[in-house]
Design a protein around this motif. Structure first.
Motif, mmCIF file in Angstrom:
data_model
loop_
_atom_site.group_PDB
_atom_site.id
_atom_site.type_symbol
_atom_site.label_atom_id
_atom_site.label_comp_id
_atom_site.label_asym_id
_atom_site.label_seq_id
_atom_site.Cartn_x
_atom_site.Cartn_y
_atom_site.Cartn_z
ATOM 1 N N ASN A 143 -69.444 45.432 -33.249
ATOM 2 C CA ASN A 143 -69.127 45.545 -31.819
ATOM 3 C C ASN A 143 -69.613 44.342 -31.015
ATOM 4 O O ASN A 143 -68.983 43.943 -30.040
ATOM 5 N N PRO A 181 -65.364 40.743 -31.367
ATOM 6 C CA PRO A 181 -64.392 40.122 -30.460
ATOM 7 C C PRO A 181 -64.394 38.594 -30.527
ATOM 8 O O PRO A 181 -63.335 37.964 -30.530
ATOM 9 N N ILE A 205 -62.864 44.487 -35.952
ATOM 10 C CA ILE A 205 -64.093 45.247 -35.677
ATOM 11 C C ILE A 205 -64.159 46.463 -36.587
ATOM 12 O O ILE A 205 -65.208 46.778 -37.161
ATOM 13 N N ALA A 218 -58.579 42.094 -32.506
ATOM 14 C CA ALA A 218 -60.010 42.409 -32.420
ATOM 15 C C ALA A 218 -60.318 43.816 -32.916
ATOM 16 O O ALA A 218 -61.280 44.023 -33.654
#
Length: 162
Positions: A117, A121, A135, A131
């Protein structure tokens, strides 16, 4: 009390769990004193006792104590030595090490669980990919890696800790 401080015969006898007279006998046998009649620094006095008193009970260093009492005095001297080491900060108990290692492990685990997290990004932007997908993949692999590490043994753990 600092390990460089001296003690009276009575205080040293209390520390060892023996009589003042027995400490006087040790002084006659060579337990060093300072010029003011006190024992040399505690650590030095404890080392002298451990090195010069026999635990067999037949030694002439302590004619008024039986073997069991001498072993008890030597054990008390060892405990007092550990107390001085804790005071100096050169001895850390096993429980303190265990708590510190567990806290470190929890902190590291939490940091790794948040890695995707926090950095996903930016990595996705640099790689030019989605993204959310990146992730999710990083998070899943990080959790797998953390689960694999659960089986790694810890050096200071004994059988009783399993």
């Amino acid at each position: 009390m600092s390990s460089t401080e001296t003690e009276t015969k009575a205080a040293f006898a209390r520390r060892l769990g023996c009589s003042k007279a027995w400490v006087s006998q040790l002084i006659k046998k060579g337990l060093p004193l300072t010029s003011d009649g006190k024992l040399v620094p505690i650590a030095e006095a404890l080392a002298w006792v451990q090195g010069n008193v026999s635990s067999g009970g037949t030694d002439n260093d302590a004619p008024n104590l039986n073997g069991a009492k001498i072993r008890l005095v030597l054990a008390n001297a060892k405990r007092a030595e550990f107390a001085l080491e804790r005071e100096r900060g050169t001895y850390v108990s096993r429980d303190e090490v265990r708590r510190a290692a567990q806290a470190f492990g929890r902190g590291h685990r939490d940091q790794m669980l948040n890695f995707a997290n926090r950095f996903g990004p930016g990595i996705a932007a640099a790689a030019g990919c989605d993204a959310a997908t990146l992730i999710g993949l990083i998070d899943a692999r990080m959790r797998e890696a953390l689960l694999e590490s659960v089986g790694i043994s810890v050096p200071f753990q004994g059988d009783r800790d399993a």
